[in-house]
Enzyme design. Structure first.
Site, PDB file in Angstrom:
ATOM      1  N   GLY A   1       3.047  -9.503   9.563  1.00  0.00           N
ATOM      2  CA  GLY A   1       2.970 -10.778   9.038  1.00  0.00           C
ATOM      3  C   GLY A   1       2.384 -11.886   9.863  1.00  0.00           C
ATOM      4  O   GLY A   1       2.610 -13.221   9.535  1.00  0.00           O
TER       5      GLY A   1
ATOM      6  N   SER B   1       5.805   5.396   8.507  1.00  0.00           N
ATOM      7  CA  SER B   1       4.973   5.013   7.287  1.00  0.00           C
ATOM      8  C   SER B   1       5.925   5.304   6.246  1.00  0.00           C
ATOM      9  O   SER B   1       6.728   6.442   6.234  1.00  0.00           O
ATOM     10  CB  SER B   1       3.612   5.998   7.067  1.00  0.00           C
ATOM     11  OG  SER B   1       3.308   5.817   5.768  1.00  0.00           O
TER      12      SER B   1
ATOM     13  N   ASN C   1       5.835  -1.521  11.261  1.00  0.00           N
ATOM     14  CA  ASN C   1       4.942  -1.013  10.060  1.00  0.00           C
ATOM     15  C   ASN C   1       5.451  -1.884   8.944  1.00  0.00           C
ATOM     16  O   ASN C   1       6.015  -2.893   9.405  1.00  0.00           O
ATOM     17  CB  ASN C   1       5.238   0.472   9.978  1.00  0.00           C
ATOM     18  CG  ASN C   1       4.341   1.259   9.465  1.00  0.00           C
ATOM     19  OD1 ASN C   1       3.706   0.833   8.669  1.00  0.00           O
ATOM     20  ND2 ASN C   1       3.941   2.474   9.969  1.00  0.00           N
TER      21      ASN C   1
ATOM     22  N   LYS D   1       5.704   4.186  17.075  1.00  0.00           N
ATOM     23  CA  LYS D   1       5.596   2.809  15.906  1.00  0.00           C
ATOM     24  C   LYS D   1       6.654   3.181  14.850  1.00  0.00           C
ATOM     25  O   LYS D   1       6.874   3.957  14.364  1.00  0.00           O
ATOM     26  CB  LYS D   1       4.446   2.945  15.402  1.00  0.00           C
ATOM     27  CG  LYS D   1       4.082   1.654  14.279  1.00  0.00           C
ATOM     28  CD  LYS D   1       2.536   1.249  13.894  1.00  0.00           C
ATOM     29  CE  LYS D   1       2.752   0.487  12.917  1.00  0.00           C
ATOM     30  NZ  LYS D   1       1.198   0.287  12.409  1.00  0.00           N
TER      31      LYS D   1
ATOM     32  N   ASN E   1       4.956   6.100   3.427  1.00  0.00           N
ATOM     33  CA  ASN E   1       4.072   6.816   2.227  1.00  0.00           C
ATOM     34  C   ASN E   1       4.266   8.182   2.421  1.00  0.00           C
ATOM     35  O   ASN E   1       3.428   8.825   1.787  1.00  0.00           O
ATOM     36  CB  ASN E   1       2.922   6.096   2.234  1.00  0.00           C
ATOM     37  CG  ASN E   1       3.180   4.520   1.655  1.00  0.00           C
ATOM     38  OD1 ASN E   1       3.895   4.077   0.960  1.00  0.00           O
ATOM     39  ND2 ASN E   1       2.331   3.813   2.539  1.00  0.00           N
ATOM     40  N   THR E   2       4.740   8.647   3.124  1.00  0.00           N
ATOM     41  CA  THR E   2       4.854  10.267   3.671  1.00  0.00           C
ATOM     42  C   THR E   2       6.155  10.481   3.568  1.00  0.00           C
ATOM     43  O   THR E   2       7.152  10.088   4.396  1.00  0.00           O
ATOM     44  CB  THR E   2       4.235  10.555   5.027  1.00  0.00           C
ATOM     45  OG1 THR E   2       2.993  10.286   4.933  1.00  0.00           O
ATOM     46  CG2 THR E   2       4.516  12.030   5.428  1.00  0.00           C
TER      47      THR E   2
ATOM     48  N   ASN F   1       0.840  -1.286   0.039  1.00  0.00           N
ATOM     49  CA  ASN F   1       0.032   0.006  -0.023  1.00  0.00           C
ATOM     50  C   ASN F   1       0.859   1.249   0.049  1.00  0.00           C
ATOM     51  O   ASN F   1       1.973   1.215   0.404  1.00  0.00           O
ATOM     52  CB  ASN F   1      -0.864   0.084   1.262  1.00  0.00           C
ATOM     53  CG  ASN F   1      -0.404   0.812   2.325  1.00  0.00           C
ATOM     54  OD1 ASN F   1      -0.373   1.952   2.683  1.00  0.00           O
ATOM     55  ND2 ASN F   1       0.277  -0.212   3.377  1.00  0.00           N
TER      56      ASN F   1
ATOM     57  N   PHE G   1      -1.830   8.261   4.352  1.00  0.00           N
ATOM     58  CA  PHE G   1      -2.532   8.772   5.257  1.00  0.00           C
ATOM     59  C   PHE G   1      -3.915   9.660   4.774  1.00  0.00           C
ATOM     60  O   PHE G   1      -4.129  10.723   5.213  1.00  0.00           O
ATOM     61  CB  PHE G   1      -1.840   9.739   6.039  1.00  0.00           C
ATOM     62  CG  PHE G   1      -0.633   9.299   6.898  1.00  0.00           C
ATOM     63  CD1 PHE G   1      -0.588   8.019   7.250  1.00  0.00           C
ATOM     64  CD2 PHE G   1       0.362  10.159   7.512  1.00  0.00           C
ATOM     65  CE1 PHE G   1       0.626   7.370   7.827  1.00  0.00           C
ATOM     66  CE2 PHE G   1       1.581   9.711   8.077  1.00  0.00           C
ATOM     67  CZ  PHE G   1       1.627   8.464   8.512  1.00  0.00           C
TER      68      PHE G   1
HETATM   69  C1  LIG Z   1      -3.706  -0.893   3.570  1.00  0.00           C
HETATM   70  C2  LIG Z   1      -2.671  -0.542   4.798  1.00  0.00           C
HETATM   71  C3  LIG Z   1      -2.897   0.687   5.370  1.00  0.00           C
HETATM   72  C4  LIG Z   1      -1.926   1.044   6.477  1.00  0.00           C
HETATM   73  N1  LIG Z   1      -2.076   2.002   7.128  1.00  0.00           N
HETATM   74  C5  LIG Z   1      -1.318   2.373   8.345  1.00  0.00           C
HETATM   75  C6  LIG Z   1      -1.506   3.583   8.956  1.00  0.00           C
HETATM   76  O1  LIG Z   1      -2.174   4.680   8.562  1.00  0.00           O
HETATM   77  N2  LIG Z   1      -0.709   3.779  10.081  1.00  0.00           N
HETATM   78  C7  LIG Z   1      -0.055   2.763  10.543  1.00  0.00           C
HETATM   79  O2  LIG Z   1       0.764   2.948  11.760  1.00  0.00           O
HETATM   80  N3  LIG Z   1       0.263   1.901   9.834  1.00  0.00           N
HETATM   81  C8  LIG Z   1      -0.457   1.307   8.850  1.00  0.00           C
HETATM   82  N4  LIG Z   1      -0.452   0.212   8.141  1.00  0.00           N
HETATM   83  C9  LIG Z   1       0.495  -0.961   8.726  1.00  0.00           C
HETATM   84  C10 LIG Z   1      -0.078  -1.864   9.561  1.00  0.00           C
HETATM   85  O3  LIG Z   1      -0.707  -1.086  10.889  1.00  0.00           O
HETATM   86  C11 LIG Z   1       0.919  -2.989  10.213  1.00  0.00           C
HETATM   87  O4  LIG Z   1       1.739  -2.085  11.108  1.00  0.00           O
HETATM   88  C12 LIG Z   1       1.424  -3.703   8.937  1.00  0.00           C
HETATM   89  O5  LIG Z   1       0.752  -3.770   8.179  1.00  0.00           O
HETATM   90  C13 LIG Z   1       2.138  -4.935   9.518  1.00  0.00           C
HETATM   91  O6  LIG Z   1       1.072  -5.931   9.965  1.00  0.00           O
HETATM   92  P1  LIG Z   1       0.677  -6.995   8.885  1.00  0.00           P
HETATM   93  O7  LIG Z   1       1.547  -7.706   8.199  1.00  0.00           O
HETATM   94  O8  LIG Z   1      -0.327  -7.909   9.793  1.00  0.00           O
HETATM   95  O9  LIG Z   1      -0.213  -6.406   7.850  1.00  0.00           O
HETATM   96  C14 LIG Z   1      -1.225  -0.026   7.209  1.00  0.00           C
HETATM   97  C15 LIG Z   1      -1.091  -1.314   6.537  1.00  0.00           C
HETATM   98  C16 LIG Z   1      -2.041  -1.546   5.575  1.00  0.00           C
HETATM   99  C17 LIG Z   1      -1.864  -2.798   4.625  1.00  0.00           C
END
Ligand SMILES: Cc1cc2nc3c(=O)[nH]c(=O)nc-3n(C[C@H](O)[C@H](O)[C@H](O)COP(=O)(O)O)c2cc1C
Length: 339
Positions: free
Chosen positions: A297, A175, A246, A217, A177-178, A111, A115
């Site tokens: 994961g 993040s 993250n 985080k 993406n910023t 992704n 934000f």
């Molecule tokens: C589509 C998407 C959007 C996310 N947006 C945020 C976010 O706004 N803020 C944040 O701290 N983490 C964000 N994350 C990260 C998740 O909170 C998490 O830390 C990360 O995906 C790892 O966990 P997972 O492997 O179970 O997905 C996002 C993840 C995904 C897939």
């Protein structure tokens, strides 16, 4: 009956972000009409961390419900706590679409949302409206138009806005993406950020007669020396918790050929080992002084157990939940209860 197994093939026919929004709307509606009571909930297992009582140690990670519009529906899926956001002081659109990609062969997502959210005022209204009585964390960030030098001012303003409705506040410095956001994890940038937020929290704690835990985080793309430096700063400032991790910029060993080169953060199964390394290194530095909340994961109950064995006190799900639904939450809670 596993309702999600029926719904998922339909959702996965749609573009990922459309399915995401539709899923959240459906959950919200299901909670309002009481249909979510059909979802069987895991047994609660109260876990106390940072002075907060969690119904169970399996939470929803940030980013799935950025505006807090489906808290009750998500709570009905069995989560012990829900982290909403990332929310920024002002509403913003995020990056152009498409910005969310499924990699089913890898049980992963990429992704670059950036934000997208409706701002703190809207989020606070939604949290007040929710009936969920469990722990709600609010994850905060900066607006795209705010320079990285002034980032601490945005975080401070977001902290003020959400303080009254948050059980904990997670400061998202990771993040991908910023632009330049991850620089805030290091050196003086991190110290200025933490000092500003802790000063503000002192004011707010007096006003609200409540000390809300502050968590940071972090990214998985950090080397051992960087983890040592971050840990020592978190200890120096007395931060209450750390969320690891993250999404990653790493792209090795992916099966998917359609999207693997898309810009953004990779989450899900391929992130598991990288994220675990960070948890181990953090735990070696922090011991039991600062609790670790593990994300990254988790796609099975064993994965959740592994994170706890590495030193985490709580876990969070995102991508695994998209692929498996409430069943994964139940399985993880069951496994952690049996520990
Ligand atoms: C589509 C998407 C959007 C996310 N947006 C945020 C976010 O706004 N803020 C944040 O701290 N983490 C964000 N994350 C990260 C998740 O909170 C998490 O830390 C990360 O995906 C790892 O966990 P997972 O492997 O179970 O997905 C996002 C993840 C995904 C897939």
């Amino acid at each position: 009956m596993n309702i999600y197994n029926l719904i998922r093939p339909l959702l996965f026919k749609l573009p990922a972000e459309t399915a995401h929004n539709l899923g959240l709307c459906a959950l919200n509606l299901a909670a309002k009409t009481g249909i979510t009571s059909l979802i069987s909930k895991p047994k609660s297992a109260i876990t106390e961390v940072m002075g907060l009582k969690f119904t169970n140690p399996v939470g929803l990670a940030a980013g799935l419900d950025k505006n807090g519009c489906a808290i009750d529906g998500l709570a009905a899926c069995g989560f012990g706590f829900i982290e909403v956001g990332t929310v920024t002081p002002k509403a913003q659109n995020g990056n152009p679409k498409p910005r969310l990609f499924r990699l089913p062969e890898d049980e992963a997502l990429i992704n670059r949302m950036g934000f997208n959210n409706l701002g703190t005022t809207n989020l606070v209204t939604n949290i007040k409206r929710a009936k969920f009585h469990g722990v709600i964390g609010v994850n905060i960030g900066k607006n795209l138009t705010t320079s990285i030098e002034n980032a601490h001012l945005d975080y401070c303003s977001a902290l003020k806005d959400v303080y009254g409705v948050a059980d904990y506040v997670a400061v998202n410095l990771s993040s991908p993406n910023t632009p330049d956001l991850r620089h805030l994890q290091f050196g003086d940038e991190l110290k200025i950020m933490l000092q500003t937020l802790l000063n503000e929290r002192e004011n707010l704690a007096n006003i609200h007669a409540r000390n809300v835990p502050l968590l940071i985080k972090i990214a998985p793309d950090l080397n051992e020396n960087e983890i040592k430096q971050i840990s020592s700063t978190l200890l120096e400032f007395g931060i209450n918790g750390v969320i690891a991790t993250n999404t990653t910029l790493e792209r090795s060993n992916l099966q998917n050929t359609s999207y693997r080169n898309e810009t953004g953060g990779l989450s899900g199964k391929p992130l598991f080992n990288l994220s675990n390394q960070i948890i181990s290194q953090l735990h070696a530095q922090l011991g039991n002084k600062i609790p670790i909340i593990a994300a990254g994961g988790i796609v099975s109950a064993d994965d959740a157990l592994t994170k706890i064995k590495l030193g985490a006190k709580l876990v969070q799900l995102y991508t695994g939940f998209i692929y498996q639904g409430p069943n994964l939450v139940r399985e993880c809670v069951k496994a952690l209860n049996l520990r």
